[in-house]
Design an enzyme around this catalytic site. Structure first.
Site, mmCIF file in Angstrom:
data_model
loop_
_atom_site.group_PDB
_atom_site.id
_atom_site.type_symbol
_atom_site.label_atom_id
_atom_site.label_comp_id
_atom_site.label_asym_id
_atom_site.label_seq_id
_atom_site.Cartn_x
_atom_site.Cartn_y
_atom_site.Cartn_z
ATOM 1 C CG ASP A 21 -1.830 -1.247 1.482
ATOM 2 O OD1 ASP A 21 -2.255 -1.755 0.225
ATOM 3 O OD2 ASP A 21 -2.058 -1.686 2.651
ATOM 4 C CD GLU A 178 -9.171 -2.572 -1.723
ATOM 5 O OE1 GLU A 178 -10.046 -2.702 -0.683
ATOM 6 O OE2 GLU A 178 -8.360 -3.276 -2.071
HETATM 7 C C1 6LW Z 1 -5.822 -2.004 1.992
HETATM 8 C C2 6LW Z 1 -6.718 -2.256 0.457
HETATM 9 C C3 6LW Z 1 -5.556 -3.204 0.180
HETATM 10 O O1 6LW Z 1 -6.400 -1.364 2.985
HETATM 11 O O2 6LW Z 1 -5.631 -4.090 1.082
HETATM 12 O O3 6LW Z 1 -4.557 -3.759 -1.479
HETATM 13 C C4 6LW Z 1 -5.822 -3.594 2.363
HETATM 14 N N1 6LW Z 1 -4.948 -3.088 -0.995
HETATM 15 O O4 6LW Z 1 -6.285 -1.046 -0.103
HETATM 16 C C5 6LW Z 1 -4.721 -3.884 2.987
HETATM 17 O O5 6LW Z 1 -3.608 -3.402 2.970
#
Ligand code: 6LW
Length: 508
Positions: A21, A178
């Site tokens: 991240d 996300e």
């Molecule tokens: C994070 C989300 C993700 O919050 O995994 O790969 C989660 N992306 O954006 C935890 O790292």
């Protein structure tokens, strides 16, 4: 003794090991980057680079108990998720989610990214993960988070204005929109997101609009990054951030994994940070290949930072690379009690329990050796390769015996034992290629044992590494190799970690 390491050739991932991240910003000639840290303390490693390739860890943004309290109820892969790091108005701003009990979103600021970072400002009006901060020309600040939704915020108080509104849910049918990041580039605002989940289906998509709060039109070429359904050695590519270099070129930092072995492929180092080039076409970002090789860079690389392979614990404080489980109270972890040694004092039982006293470093290389000199005359403890409470291998000294213990899911077993003479002993673990076994070949072999007086490695057990992989254990982290105590007090004189130099052989 292991062979002297070869000088590492700069390559992708640019920050290897469990460093997912990534969020990046630039101030003048300097780049800064922050990552997730989950159940480990201190939280949120912060790095510096001058060339986007060599990164040095400056510290951790959440390094005091007043900033980060992870209760014992914090499960593995709970805790600290996905920061956004930005520089605005002479300060660094970092917004991040603590998903553990009593947590929530919080903002810390610093004038020096090496710290100290401020006490956290809670953001109760933002209930989603992966918060982002972006300021428009008027100085209005927008907090955008997973979903994807957005709310106006005063980042200095954490106060939000009005109810969050939905911005964009990404590609229809794709799960988990996300990791949003919002940028102004030219006449448009760009909303970069991850979608498809952080596993093999992961990808990066983008939309653009004329104002920071939308409406947004999706890029016709979405996803602009994804290795889903390919046999590329870098998989799960997603969760990205963009940065512009002083020369005007654009770059993406994103997470990816390196699965190895037969089907379905196992990755053991967690999600790592990769660098990819970005160009612009028709007002949309176009991302070059995310590969194990570095992209061609239009500037000379700065000298590689010195490898901190060996720690003699003589600094009085632990270096920022050391991470402990959930907290690190001085009564249980100290370099002051016996100067030049790390002293660990037990408060709980085995590595299977959340309150075990454990301090380690991320395994950053596919093949590595870690060694430590342990004095267990007043207790029991050892050297472990840890994925979580339920998945770890360890070599442990207790009452004149050294033993290898394996925990795989619900099963815990002592794999081998050996008597040891009184006095300190060097424990050793190493990871290497497994023997080929067609589609059933694992990602690596983890060898555990001790060193004989002449320095040879007395291997007590060589175990299949797949059981310490994300595909078996689940979760968001990667392997951490470290020292721990299960009873009494145990002292460690030094810890030595070496890259053994293998590259990824891919998976089938
Ligand atoms: C994070 C989300 C993700 O919050 O995994 O790969 C989660 N992306 O954006 C935890 O790292």
């Amino acid at each position: 003794m292991p062979a002297e390491p070869q000088a590492a050739r700069p390559a992708n991932p640019v920050i290897p090991g469990f460093h997912p991240d990534p969020s990046v910003c630039r101030v003048g000639e300097d780049y800064y980057l922050a990552c997730s840290s989950f159940e480990y303390f201190p939280g949120v490693p912060v790095f510096h680079s001058r060339d986007l390739v060599h990164w040095t860890q400056l510290g951790n943004a959440l390094d005091r108990p007043t900033q980060l309290r992870l209760p014992a109820s914090t499960p593995s892969s709970g805790g600290i998720y996905a920061p956004t790091l930005r520089h605005h108005d002479g300060r660094f701003w970092l917004i991040v989610t603590n998903v553990s009990e009593g947590g929530g979103n919080l903002i810390v600021t610093a004038t020096d990214p090496a710290g100290p970072w401020s006490e956290p400002v809670p953001v109760p009006g933002v209930e989603g993960i992966d918060p982002d901060l972006a300021w428009d020309e008027d100085g209005t600040c927008w907090c955008t988070f997973a979903g994807v939704a957005q709310v106006r915020i005063d980042p200095s108080t954490g106060r939000t204005y009005g109810a969050p509104h939905r911005l964009w849910s990404g590609t229809p049918g794709a799960k988990a929109p996300e990791a949003p990041h919002l940028y102004r580039v030219g006449d448009h605002w760009y909303l970069l997101i991850a979608e498809g989940g952080t596993e093999r289906g992961h990808g990066v998509s983008v939309a653009r609009g004329r104002t920071p709060d939308g409406p947004f039109e999706p890029c016709p070429a979405n996803p602009i990054v994804s290795h889903r359904g390919t046999d590329h050695p870098v998989q799960n590519t997603g969760h990205a951030d963009l940065v512009q270099a002083p020369d005007g070129s654009w770059w993406m930092l994103l997470l990816g994994v390196r699965p190895r072995g037969g089907t379905p492929g196992w990755h053991v180092l967690g999600r790592e940070t990769f660098l990819a080039p970005v160009t612009w076409k028709d007002g949309w970002p176009v991302v070059g290949e995310v590969s194990l090789d570095l992209p061609a860079l239009p500037w000379p690389l700065s000298p590689a930072p010195a490898e901190e392979g060996r720690d003699d614990f003589d600094l009085g404080e632990l270096r920022p690379q050391w991470i402990s489980l959930r907290d690190r109270p001085a009564e249980h972890h100290t370099t002051k009690e016996r100067p030049g040694w790390l002293t660990l004092r037990a408060r709980g039982g085995s590595l299977d329990e959340p309150d075990v006293v454990f301090t380690g470093r991320r395994q950053q290389h596919l093949s590595c050796t870690a060694r430590t000199l342990i004095d267990a005359s007043q207790g029991s403890g050892g050297l472990a390769v840890r994925l979580d409470e339920r998945h770890h291998y360890a070599v442990e000294v207790s009452a004149g015996q050294v033993r290898v213990v394996a925990r795989i899911g619900p099963v815990r077993t002592v794999v081998a034992t050996r008597p040891v003479p009184a006095g300190p002993v060097v424990l050793r673990v190493s990871t290497g290629e497994p023997s080929p076994h067609g589609p059933l070949t694992g990602p690596d072999t983890v060898s555990l044992g001790m060193e004989l007086p002449d320095g040879t490695f007395d291997v007590l057990a060589a175990l299949d590494g797949r059981y310490l992989s994300t595909e078996v254990a689940g979760g968001f982290t990667g392997r951490v190799i470290g020292m721990y105590v299960t009873s009494g007090t145990v002292h460690f004189d030094w810890f030595d970690y070496r890259d053994e130099g293998y590259r990824c052989s891919g998976f089938s």
